[in-house]
Design an enzyme around this catalytic site. Structure first.
Site, mmCIF file in Angstrom:
data_model
loop_
_atom_site.group_PDB
_atom_site.id
_atom_site.type_symbol
_atom_site.label_atom_id
_atom_site.label_comp_id
_atom_site.label_asym_id
_atom_site.label_seq_id
_atom_site.Cartn_x
_atom_site.Cartn_y
_atom_site.Cartn_z
ATOM 1 N N LYS A 1 -26.187 16.044 -20.744
ATOM 2 C CA LYS A 1 -26.839 16.807 -19.673
ATOM 3 C C LYS A 1 -26.149 16.601 -18.328
ATOM 4 O O LYS A 1 -26.144 17.498 -17.501
ATOM 5 C CB LYS A 1 -28.335 16.486 -19.601
ATOM 6 C CG LYS A 1 -29.101 17.045 -20.795
ATOM 7 C CD LYS A 1 -30.515 17.468 -20.466
ATOM 8 C CE LYS A 1 -31.103 18.274 -21.627
ATOM 9 N NZ LYS A 1 -32.491 18.664 -21.455
ATOM 10 N N LYS B 1 -27.214 24.111 -31.311
ATOM 11 C CA LYS B 1 -28.584 24.448 -31.698
ATOM 12 C C LYS B 1 -29.149 25.545 -30.802
ATOM 13 O O LYS B 1 -28.703 25.711 -29.656
ATOM 14 C CB LYS B 1 -29.471 23.211 -31.669
ATOM 15 C CG LYS B 1 -29.825 22.711 -30.305
ATOM 16 C CD LYS B 1 -30.990 21.726 -30.401
ATOM 17 C CE LYS B 1 -31.438 21.367 -28.994
ATOM 18 N NZ LYS B 1 -32.781 20.887 -28.904
ATOM 19 N N LYS C 1 -34.002 26.889 -25.711
ATOM 20 C CA LYS C 1 -34.763 27.746 -24.780
ATOM 21 C C LYS C 1 -33.956 28.094 -23.551
ATOM 22 O O LYS C 1 -34.101 29.158 -22.974
ATOM 23 C CB LYS C 1 -35.990 27.020 -24.208
ATOM 24 C CG LYS C 1 -36.926 26.411 -25.123
ATOM 25 C CD LYS C 1 -38.030 25.759 -24.277
ATOM 26 C CE LYS C 1 -38.663 24.617 -25.027
ATOM 27 N NZ LYS C 1 -37.914 23.357 -24.911
#
Ligand code: AQP
Length: 343
Positions: free
Chosen positions: A126, A208, A211
């Site tokens: 991240k 993956k 959202k």
């Protein structure tokens, strides 16, 4: 069931399952097949006391627009009810409504080493993705996650592969704390739920489905219309072999087979036989249609819930009141053990 957690004797107690999901965007087919469908199964099996949270505090490690954040929280809460979470059977609340999460997270920060947090691969990923905003919250995120779990004395935490490392850290923190102060926290066990499918991006099947993916075609949302769902599946990346079977270098097709299998219950072999001699066009339409039918009742229930703000408020208030009672017990015990003086 809610009161059962508070009132039953330890010997009669069902195991406590805790799980949470971030309202960091519209809930995806990946969240549904990988997590939410299992939440409902665990709730309906009646074997566990289920505690579920919408982890809104976690989302602000990445900058959020206030209006969008409010909308996401509301929509995610309604979506999860629409998936079948029943507040008469499970505790379901919004994390920021229970102050103890932030309080215990602070305490646990002080029992977690810099080196441990530095090793977290999600932090590394991240920080690379949000290089302009590597905030302290991103770094200490696993302490908040540990607080989420430990507050409810959870026995079991369903985890995907990407959260395993964080759960291990929660266990280490709990054991360290118990080692010093006696038995304060239940040390949680992770478990991979049966039928827990991992859904990949429709545009880059090596990653993956997420959202927060900026490519709208990569991700199927629970709230997409049937037309949009069909369009996204028709555009899904495949390969040039034109054979519906699981194989190396066929990540796109493998993903579509996984989704079709998760929705229909058919095995990969049955799927290969079903599409023998047919092209990817037919296969993609079949996968799209199966997903449309799976999500149709969810979307219909969502339309009802999202219009009923009073019901949503009543549900999350009830969830928060209950969660708060459980969380306060653990927090008070933890603070006393550390040496704080009560009010
Ligand atoms: N693609 C996926 N396939 C299967 N399961 C998935 N989950 C997420 N994506 C997939 C599972 O959903 C639960 C909730 O996840 P989360 O919201 O806490 O965080 P996440 O895993 O980071 O989800 P996203 O969708 O990828 O969100 P962003 O884009 O905000 O990072 C977890 O149980 C997770 O395993």
């Amino acid at each position: 069931m809610s009161n059962e957690i508070l009132t039953t004797q330890p010997a009669e107690k069902k195991k406590i399952v805790f799980s949470a999901i971030q309202p960091s965007g519209t809930i995806t087919l990946g969240n549904y097949l990988g997590a939410l469908r299992n939440w409902v199964t665990m709730q309906e099996e009646g074997q566990y006391n289920c505690i579920y949270a919408l982890a809104d505090l976690h989302t602000i490690t990445v900058r959020q627009e206030p209006a969008v954040m409010r909308k996401n929280i509301l929509e995610a809460y309604a979506s999860i009810l629409a998936c079948g979470i029943d507040t008469e059977k499970s505790v379901f609340f919004i994390q920021s409504h229970v102050n103890a999460h932030a309080q215990l997270a602070w305490l646990l920060n002080c029992y977690t080493q810099f080196g441990e947090l530095s090793r977290m691969t999600q932090f590394k990923d991240k920080s690379a993705k949000h290089a302009d905003n590597i905030n302290a919250g991103l770094f200490t995120y696993p302490c908040l996650m540990a607080a989420d779990i430990l507050l409810y004395q959870a026995d079991l935490v369903p985890v995907g592969a990407d959260q395993k490392q964080h759960l291990e850290l929660s266990r280490d923190i709990a054991e360290r704390f118990n080692g010093r102060y006696g038995n304060v926290f239940t040390v949680p066990e992770g478990f991979i739920p049966k039928n827990g499918a991992r859904v990949m991006s429709l545009q880059d099947p090596t990653r993956k489905m997420s959202k927060s993916d900026e490519n709208v075609n990569a991700c199927v949302s629970l709230l997409d219309t049937p037309e949009v769902i069909m369009k996204k599946f028709k555009r899904a990346v495949t390969d040039s072999e034109a054979k519906v079977c699981v194989g190396e270098g066929k990540e796109g097709v493998n993903n579509l087979i996984g989704i079709y299998s998760a929705v229909t219950g058919k095995t990969a072999e049955e799927i290969t036989n079903e599409f023998e001699g047919k092209g990817y066009g037919d296969f993609k339409v079949a996968v799209g249609e199966a997903v449309v039918e799976e999500l149709r009742p969810v979307r219909e229930r969502y339309e009802q819930y999202i219009k009923d703000k009073a019901y949503l408020e009543e549900s999350w208030r009830k969830g928060a009141e209950f969660a708060d009672r459980l969380a306060q017990r653990t927090l008070a015990k933890t603070m006393k053990k550390i040496g704080f003086v009560g009010r």
